[in-house]
Motif scaffolding. Sequence first.
Motif, short mmCIF file in Angstrom:
data_model
loop_
_atom_site.label_atom_id
_atom_site.label_comp_id
_atom_site.label_asym_id
_atom_site.label_seq_id
_atom_site.Cartn_x
_atom_site.Cartn_y
_atom_site.Cartn_z
N LEU A 75 0.99 -1.47 0.08
CA LEU A 75 -0.09 -0.05 0.01
C LEU A 75 0.89 1.26 -0.06
O LEU A 75 1.73 1.22 0.96
CB LEU A 75 -0.70 0.14 1.24
CG LEU A 75 -1.90 1.12 1.31
CD1 LEU A 75 -3.22 0.59 2.11
CD2 LEU A 75 -1.54 2.27 1.94
N SER A 76 0.66 2.10 -1.06
CA SER A 76 1.62 3.16 -1.23
C SER A 76 0.91 4.41 -0.92
O SER A 76 0.10 5.09 -1.59
CB SER A 76 2.18 3.02 -2.67
OG SER A 76 3.36 3.78 -3.11
N VAL A 77 1.66 5.38 -0.15
CA VAL A 77 1.20 6.62 0.14
C VAL A 77 1.99 7.81 -0.12
O VAL A 77 3.39 7.83 0.10
CB VAL A 77 0.91 6.87 1.66
CG1 VAL A 77 0.43 7.83 2.22
CG2 VAL A 77 0.03 5.57 2.00
N ALA A 136 -3.20 8.38 6.56
CA ALA A 136 -4.37 9.28 6.96
C ALA A 136 -5.74 8.97 6.32
O ALA A 136 -6.97 8.95 6.81
CB ALA A 136 -4.17 10.83 6.79
N GLY A 137 -5.60 8.10 4.95
CA GLY A 137 -6.61 7.50 4.57
C GLY A 137 -7.09 7.94 3.45
O GLY A 137 -7.88 7.13 2.49
N GLY A 138 -7.02 9.35 2.83
CA GLY A 138 -7.66 9.99 1.75
C GLY A 138 -6.69 9.57 0.62
O GLY A 138 -7.40 9.71 -0.56
N LEU A 139 -5.65 9.30 0.60
CA LEU A 139 -4.69 9.38 -0.60
C LEU A 139 -3.57 8.01 -0.50
O LEU A 139 -2.75 7.88 0.35
CB LEU A 139 -3.79 10.60 -0.77
CG LEU A 139 -4.42 11.91 -0.88
CD1 LEU A 139 -4.89 12.48 0.59
CD2 LEU A 139 -3.48 13.16 -1.19
N PHE A 140 -3.83 7.29 -1.31
CA PHE A 140 -2.98 6.06 -1.32
C PHE A 140 -3.22 5.16 -2.80
O PHE A 140 -4.19 5.47 -3.46
CB PHE A 140 -3.14 5.24 -0.18
CG PHE A 140 -4.47 4.29 -0.35
CD1 PHE A 140 -4.81 3.21 -0.76
CD2 PHE A 140 -5.52 5.08 0.21
CE1 PHE A 140 -6.06 2.69 -0.87
CE2 PHE A 140 -6.87 4.44 0.31
CZ PHE A 140 -7.05 2.89 -0.23
N ALA A 141 -2.31 4.33 -3.12
CA ALA A 141 -2.44 3.35 -4.13
C ALA A 141 -2.25 2.03 -3.78
O ALA A 141 -1.56 1.75 -2.81
CB ALA A 141 -1.28 3.66 -5.18
N ILE A 142 -3.01 1.14 -4.19
CA ILE A 142 -2.83 -0.26 -3.98
C ILE A 142 -3.28 -1.17 -5.22
O ILE A 142 -4.06 -0.71 -6.13
CB ILE A 142 -3.86 -0.63 -2.79
CG1 ILE A 142 -3.73 -2.10 -2.61
CG2 ILE A 142 -5.31 -0.40 -3.29
CD1 ILE A 142 -4.24 -2.30 -1.00
N ASP A 143 -2.58 -2.31 -5.16
CA ASP A 143 -2.99 -3.29 -6.53
C ASP A 143 -4.30 -3.85 -6.12
O ASP A 143 -4.85 -4.12 -5.26
CB ASP A 143 -1.88 -4.53 -6.19
CG ASP A 143 -2.08 -5.45 -7.22
OD1 ASP A 143 -1.46 -5.73 -8.44
OD2 ASP A 143 -2.99 -6.40 -6.88
N ARG A 144 -5.02 -3.71 -7.34
CA ARG A 144 -6.54 -3.89 -7.17
C ARG A 144 -6.78 -5.28 -6.83
O ARG A 144 -7.77 -5.60 -5.82
CB ARG A 144 -7.17 -3.61 -8.52
CG ARG A 144 -8.77 -3.83 -8.64
CD ARG A 144 -9.52 -3.48 -10.05
NE ARG A 144 -10.78 -3.70 -9.85
CZ ARG A 144 -11.49 -5.05 -9.91
NH1 ARG A 144 -10.84 -6.17 -10.36
NH2 ARG A 144 -12.53 -5.08 -9.81
N GLU A 145 -5.98 -6.32 -7.20
CA GLU A 145 -6.25 -7.68 -6.86
C GLU A 145 -6.04 -7.79 -5.52
O GLU A 145 -6.67 -8.64 -4.70
CB GLU A 145 -5.59 -8.69 -7.81
CG GLU A 145 -6.09 -8.87 -9.22
CD GLU A 145 -7.55 -9.35 -9.09
OE1 GLU A 145 -7.68 -10.31 -8.45
OE2 GLU A 145 -8.61 -8.82 -9.78
N TRP A 146 -4.95 -7.24 -4.97
CA TRP A 146 -4.57 -7.42 -3.58
C TRP A 146 -5.73 -6.69 -2.64
O TRP A 146 -6.15 -7.51 -1.75
CB TRP A 146 -3.28 -6.54 -3.18
CG TRP A 146 -2.67 -6.70 -1.77
CD1 TRP A 146 -2.23 -5.50 -1.32
CD2 TRP A 146 -2.45 -7.85 -1.10
NE1 TRP A 146 -1.90 -5.70 0.04
CE2 TRP A 146 -2.08 -7.07 0.20
CE3 TRP A 146 -2.78 -9.09 -0.81
CZ2 TRP A 146 -1.82 -7.61 1.55
CZ3 TRP A 146 -2.33 -9.82 0.27
CH2 TRP A 146 -1.90 -9.09 1.30
#
Length: 414
Positions: A75-77, A136-146
Amino acid sequence: MEHLHQKLEDELKKPYYAKVKLVRNQEREGLIRARNNGAVAATGEVVVFLDAHCEVTYNWLPPLLAPIHEDRTTLSVPVIDGIDWNDFGIHPVYAKGSHSRGIFEWGFFYKEGTLPDKEAKKAAHHSEPYNSPTHAGGLFAIDREWFKELGWYDPGLWVWGGENFELSFKVWMCGGRSVWVPCSRVSHVYRGHSCSSCGSGTLTNKFKGVPTTLRNYKRVVEVWFDDEYKEFFYTREPLAKLIDMGDISQQLKLKEEKNCKSFDWFMTEIAYDVFDKYPKLPPNKYWGELKNEATKTCLDTMGKHPPTEIGNSGCHGGGGYQMMMLNTEGQLVNGEWCVKADGQDKITLVWCDMGKTDGPWKFLTDTQQMRHTKYDRCLALHPETKQLVLLACDENNLYHKWQWGTITPHWART
């Protein structure tokens, strides 16, 4: 907001919006479920979430995606700069050259702390992504399948609140990692005033007035916390015990099927710096409203933020500003705020000292007095000014006597 209806749909028909999808909820569901719905509708390999009130900077995306390319369970922030809501100027939130990371306190207020040396030493370069327990919750990237493997956000969470912790805990405990990326900068508008429209609105009716954020917190705690740590949450939020959190069987099943690690592992290996600021909490010896026997009024923070004088007002039995807690080590608090005797005549509300859970207060049940052990005086209401003061203890004076009363919010009354 007419521009969000037909006008928006007509705008999106233009050819340069070819990759934009408009997904509408049939009813208000709040941001957590809206994000879930968006992730389900997405077809890309990675989903990126940004609050609407954001502005990205040059080359923000490649550094954000790189850790996910390296490890799909990341999970990348991005690092968040501030946008002034008055003039929309962009200003750094963090000191130049510093690194912060997301943590929390036991009442689930999101906090941040300086990156520990242990983590900083893992990097060959200052600009490298680094581990963070939460975000914080509002801004991040994540692999959709994960994200899908993790059950998206718990669909039992409503409106907003707690979803950042829920996702952080299960990412870490179920085999992934969460990192902050210094080279990815995104700016965010921070409110300069309180938000009257940020509550649950009519969705509160769905849960018979139960505060949805506290309900969300309880779901997260009951799924991901070990028993010892659950008690720290309930010490900070005793009214949560009265809440029906709904069915969490699917979340517990996910936790078992993915063989997720314990919360103690998370706190020991990942979030160890939480304890520096927010130690394990001793239990409450008393909690509820603290009523003066002479005036029948209750201690009340009056909605003011510290440092300020603490007041008293008519008892309403609903908690909130009148929720007082005295722990077994003598700390008298309302949430994160401590009741402090400033000298021997002034009672104030202050931020509790970081890293400490003890205090000078002792409630004497036989005389109904709240004694300050350092000054050997008692909490009292001045009979003329009705201000809170410390006076020489007088067990025959009703202005010196206090009674702990039960708090039952309107949503818990039958």
